[in-house]
Design a protein around this motif. Structure first.
Motif, PDB file in Angstrom:
ATOM      1  N   PRO A 118       1.744 -88.312 -18.422  1.00 27.86           N
ATOM      2  CA  PRO A 118       1.438 -89.394 -19.351  1.00 27.86           C
ATOM      3  C   PRO A 118       1.011 -88.869 -20.716  1.00 27.86           C
ATOM      4  O   PRO A 118       0.533 -87.737 -20.845  1.00 27.86           O
ATOM      5  N   LYS A 119       1.176 -89.698 -21.731  1.00 25.59           N
ATOM      6  CA  LYS A 119       0.664 -89.386 -23.056  1.00 25.59           C
ATOM      7  C   LYS A 119      -0.828 -89.746 -23.100  1.00 25.59           C
ATOM      8  O   LYS A 119      -1.308 -90.527 -22.276  1.00 25.59           O
ATOM      9  N   PRO A 120      -1.565 -89.199 -24.060  1.00 29.16           N
ATOM     10  CA  PRO A 120      -3.019 -89.441 -24.101  1.00 29.16           C
ATOM     11  C   PRO A 120      -3.399 -90.913 -24.141  1.00 29.16           C
ATOM     12  O   PRO A 120      -4.433 -91.308 -23.583  1.00 29.16           O
ATOM     13  N   ASN A 121      -2.582 -91.756 -24.809  1.00 27.76           N
ATOM     14  CA  ASN A 121      -2.946 -93.167 -24.948  1.00 27.76           C
ATOM     15  C   ASN A 121      -2.380 -94.045 -23.835  1.00 27.76           C
ATOM     16  O   ASN A 121      -2.483 -95.277 -23.894  1.00 27.76           O
ATOM     17  N   GLN A 122      -1.807 -93.437 -22.794  1.00 26.84           N
ATOM     18  CA  GLN A 122      -1.264 -94.224 -21.693  1.00 26.84           C
ATOM     19  C   GLN A 122      -2.269 -94.330 -20.546  1.00 26.84           C
ATOM     20  O   GLN A 122      -3.362 -93.761 -20.599  1.00 26.84           O
TER      21      GLN A 122
ATOM     22  N   SER B  97      -5.459-100.443 -10.290  1.00 32.56           N
ATOM     23  CA  SER B  97      -6.268 -99.790 -11.311  1.00 32.56           C
ATOM     24  C   SER B  97      -5.389 -99.315 -12.457  1.00 32.56           C
ATOM     25  O   SER B  97      -4.252 -98.888 -12.252  1.00 32.56           O
ATOM     26  N   TRP B  98      -5.938 -99.435 -13.664  1.00 26.35           N
ATOM     27  CA  TRP B  98      -5.325 -98.908 -14.875  1.00 26.35           C
ATOM     28  C   TRP B  98      -6.378 -97.995 -15.510  1.00 26.35           C
ATOM     29  O   TRP B  98      -7.365 -98.467 -16.080  1.00 26.35           O
ATOM     30  N   LEU B  99      -6.194 -96.692 -15.398  1.00 26.81           N
ATOM     31  CA  LEU B  99      -7.209 -95.746 -15.821  1.00 26.81           C
ATOM     32  C   LEU B  99      -6.668 -94.861 -16.938  1.00 26.81           C
ATOM     33  O   LEU B  99      -5.534 -94.367 -16.859  1.00 26.81           O
ATOM     34  N   SER B 100      -7.476 -94.649 -17.948  1.00 22.99           N
ATOM     35  CA  SER B 100      -7.055 -93.945 -19.154  1.00 22.99           C
ATOM     36  C   SER B 100      -6.636 -92.511 -18.847  1.00 22.99           C
ATOM     37  O   SER B 100      -7.369 -91.754 -18.195  1.00 22.99           O
ATOM     38  N   ALA B 101      -5.461 -92.134 -19.350  1.00 22.25           N
ATOM     39  CA  ALA B 101      -4.964 -90.777 -19.106  1.00 22.25           C
ATOM     40  C   ALA B 101      -5.889 -89.730 -19.711  1.00 22.25           C
ATOM     41  O   ALA B 101      -6.177 -88.704 -19.080  1.00 22.25           O
ATOM     42  N   ASP B 102      -6.370 -89.976 -20.946  1.00 22.41           N
ATOM     43  CA  ASP B 102      -7.242 -88.991 -21.583  1.00 22.41           C
ATOM     44  C   ASP B 102      -8.720 -89.354 -21.493  1.00 22.41           C
ATOM     45  O   ASP B 102      -9.576 -88.602 -21.968  1.00 22.41           O
ATOM     46  N   GLY B 103      -9.029 -90.500 -20.872  1.00 20.47           N
ATOM     47  CA  GLY B 103     -10.423 -90.892 -20.666  1.00 20.47           C
ATOM     48  C   GLY B 103     -11.085 -91.541 -21.859  1.00 20.47           C
ATOM     49  O   GLY B 103     -12.276 -91.867 -21.790  1.00 20.47           O
ATOM     50  N   THR B 104     -10.358 -91.779 -22.958  1.00 20.65           N
ATOM     51  CA  THR B 104     -10.986 -92.356 -24.153  1.00 20.65           C
ATOM     52  C   THR B 104     -10.675 -93.839 -24.334  1.00 20.65           C
ATOM     53  O   THR B 104     -11.255 -94.487 -25.201  1.00 20.65           O
ATOM     54  N   HIS B 105      -9.754 -94.372 -23.537  1.00 17.83           N
ATOM     55  CA  HIS B 105      -9.355 -95.767 -23.692  1.00 17.83           C
ATOM     56  C   HIS B 105      -9.919 -96.622 -22.561  1.00 17.83           C
ATOM     57  O   HIS B 105     -10.071 -96.166 -21.432  1.00 17.83           O
ATOM     58  N   ASP B 106     -10.201 -97.888 -22.878  1.00 16.58           N
ATOM     59  CA  ASP B 106     -10.797 -98.790 -21.898  1.00 16.58           C
ATOM     60  C   ASP B 106      -9.774 -99.161 -20.827  1.00 16.58           C
ATOM     61  O   ASP B 106      -8.695 -99.695 -21.127  1.00 16.58           O
ATOM     62  N   GLY B 107     -10.124 -98.881 -19.567  1.00 18.05           N
ATOM     63  CA  GLY B 107      -9.261 -99.209 -18.446  1.00 18.05           C
ATOM     64  C   GLY B 107      -9.794-100.401 -17.676  1.00 18.05           C
ATOM     65  O   GLY B 107     -10.750-101.076 -18.089  1.00 18.05           O
ATOM     66  N   LEU B 108      -9.190-100.642 -16.506  1.00 17.76           N
ATOM     67  CA  LEU B 108      -9.562-101.821 -15.721  1.00 17.76           C
ATOM     68  C   LEU B 108      -9.221-101.593 -14.257  1.00 17.76           C
ATOM     69  O   LEU B 108      -8.210-100.956 -13.928  1.00 17.76           O
TER      70      LEU B 108
ATOM     71  N   TRP C 242     -13.941 -88.892 -18.647  1.00 18.75           N
ATOM     72  CA  TRP C 242     -13.303 -88.567 -17.374  1.00 18.75           C
ATOM     73  C   TRP C 242     -11.822 -88.924 -17.451  1.00 18.75           C
ATOM     74  O   TRP C 242     -11.429 -90.063 -17.204  1.00 18.75           O
ATOM     75  N   PRO C 243     -10.966 -87.970 -17.823  1.00 17.72           N
ATOM     76  CA  PRO C 243      -9.530 -88.260 -17.900  1.00 17.72           C
ATOM     77  C   PRO C 243      -8.924 -88.424 -16.514  1.00 17.72           C
ATOM     78  O   PRO C 243      -9.377 -87.808 -15.545  1.00 17.72           O
ATOM     79  N   HIS C 244      -7.880 -89.206 -16.425  1.00 20.66           N
ATOM     80  CA  HIS C 244      -7.178 -89.392 -15.156  1.00 20.66           C
ATOM     81  C   HIS C 244      -5.798 -88.750 -15.158  1.00 20.66           C
ATOM     82  O   HIS C 244      -5.001 -88.992 -14.252  1.00 20.66           O
ATOM     83  N   TYR C 245      -5.562 -87.905 -16.158  1.00 25.87           N
ATOM     84  CA  TYR C 245      -4.454 -86.964 -16.137  1.00 25.87           C
ATOM     85  C   TYR C 245      -5.096 -85.591 -16.207  1.00 25.87           C
ATOM     86  O   TYR C 245      -5.810 -85.270 -17.158  1.00 25.87           O
ATOM     87  N   ARG C 246      -4.868 -84.748 -15.165  1.00 26.40           N
ATOM     88  CA  ARG C 246      -5.626 -83.512 -15.037  1.00 26.40           C
ATOM     89  C   ARG C 246      -4.734 -82.267 -14.988  1.00 26.40           C
ATOM     90  O   ARG C 246      -4.675 -81.574 -13.974  1.00 26.40           O
ATOM     91  N   PRO C 247      -4.086 -81.933 -16.096  1.00 31.86           N
ATOM     92  CA  PRO C 247      -3.331 -80.676 -16.118  1.00 31.86           C
ATOM     93  C   PRO C 247      -4.238 -79.457 -16.221  1.00 31.86           C
ATOM     94  O   PRO C 247      -3.780 -78.324 -16.098  1.00 31.86           O
ATOM     95  N   ASP C 248      -5.542 -79.708 -16.464  1.00 32.24           N
ATOM     96  CA  ASP C 248      -6.499 -78.619 -16.629  1.00 32.24           C
ATOM     97  C   ASP C 248      -6.992 -78.050 -15.296  1.00 32.24           C
ATOM     98  O   ASP C 248      -7.625 -76.988 -15.273  1.00 32.24           O
ATOM     99  N   LEU C 249      -6.719 -78.724 -14.191  1.00 36.06           N
ATOM    100  CA  LEU C 249      -7.211 -78.261 -12.902  1.00 36.06           C
ATOM    101  C   LEU C 249      -6.408 -77.056 -12.421  1.00 36.06           C
ATOM    102  O   LEU C 249      -5.264 -76.853 -12.819  1.00 36.06           O
ATOM    103  N   PRO C 250      -6.993 -76.237 -11.526  1.00 33.96           N
ATOM    104  CA  PRO C 250      -6.327 -75.007 -11.092  1.00 33.96           C
ATOM    105  C   PRO C 250      -5.016 -75.270 -10.354  1.00 33.96           C
ATOM    106  O   PRO C 250      -4.874 -76.266  -9.643  1.00 33.96           O
TER     107      PRO C 250
END
Length: 299
Positions: free
Chosen positions: A103-107, A122-133, A171-179
């Motif tokens: 996903p892109k950061p704003n998705q 659930s609709w959760l922000s990919a980068d954690g900065t946008h309001d989800g639901l 808390w982003p919900h796209y996690r390419p940073d994980l091992p």
């Protein structure tokens, strides 16, 4: 003596098992085949076809005997024939084969789960900065404020309190940073667990939470399942169904010795029988998921 004659002779003295008794053994065999030759999760490699090499008549006879006598007539198959480690490694291999559409950061990461009390979306922000639901099974909604510059909007129920913010952790919900390495992922889970040290059942809940509503790149998801396979005391439960009634094999995490089994229930994660694709956990089945541009959209 050729192989067909050898098989004929051996089956005259060893009873063949029926197909029902061999079901669990076949699942275990297919799991082991899926991960043969891998101690750690790694990208799929081209494998050589199976061949009989260097096997004398005596060795072949023993192998045939083992196959036809695997589940002798009159004996019930074991309650759990699947090997939990083999299943999780098979799930890791299956994860590596899934397409990656980050996903892109704003998705938003969309997930639909079937739970005992209804359907959750659930609709959760990919980068954690946008309001989800989150839409609960009873129809109510639960806002998930995005965290921007260390502050998040405050909601009262599902109503925004205008002009009021509070400290937050993004808390982003796209996690390419994980091992993507199994050992590193296991260390991450131990360092960020939700329970006490040594509480592997709590770790199981963390694994399910990541698998359910977080977009994980294939290599990260594979490492997650590979790390789960390192937990001691895992158990496999054959012939389970997820919350949507789909057949699968369940993996449960061990409870702590002091836990009351009448109160504490082991976390379960369920994979599809045969394909080892993730189905869900803790009674909730993931029935749809994807990436969308806005809250309320569905893939």
């Amino acid at each position: 003596m050729d192989e067909l004659q050898l098989i004929e002779e051996r089956t005259e003295t060893v009873p063949l098992a029926d197909s029902g008794a061999l079901g669990g053994a076949r699942a275990r065999l297919m799991a082991e085949i899926a991960v043969a030759g891998t101690e750690n999760v790694a990208p799929l490699r081209k494998r050589r076809p199976w061949v009989w090499t260097g096997v004398g008549a005596a060795g072949l006879a023993a192998a045939i005997t083992a196959v036809v006598a695997l589940a002798p007539a009159g004996l019930e198959p074991p309650t759990a024939a699947a090997d939990p480690v083999a299943v999780l490694r098979g799930a890791a291999e299956a994860a590596l084969k899934t397409p990656d559409n980050p996903p892109k950061p704003n998705q938003f990461v969309y997930t639909k789960t079937k739970q005992p009390d209804g359907v959750r979306e659930s609709w959760l922000s990919a980068d954690g900065t946008h309001d989800g639901l989150i839409k609960m099974p009873d129809g109510s909604t639960d806002p998930v404020p995005g965290c921007r510059d260390g502050r998040a909007q405050v909601y009262k129920g599902d109503e925004l309190v205008k002009g009021v913010t509070e400290p937050c952790t993004r808390w982003p919900h796209y996690r390419p940073d994980l091992p993507t390495d199994v050992d590193a992922m296991f260390a991450y889970l131990n360092a960020n667990h939700s329970g006490e040290d040594g509480d592997y059942n709590a770790m199981g809940k963390d694994v399910v939470a990541l698998a359910n509503e977080t977009y994980l790149p294939p290599a990260v998801r594979a490492a997650l399942y590979g790390a789960a396979a390192k937990v001691p005391g895992l158990r496999a439960v054959d012939h389970v169904q997820d919350g949507a009634g789909r057949p699968g094999v369940g993996i449960t995490w061990p409870l702590k010795p002091e836990d009351d089994p009448e109160v504490a229930k082991p976390t379960m994660i369920v994979f599809a029988a045969g394909t080892f694709l993730y189905l869900g956990g803790n009674g909730a089945a993931v029935t749809a998921s994807g990436v969308v541009d806005a809250v309320g959209q569905r893939p």
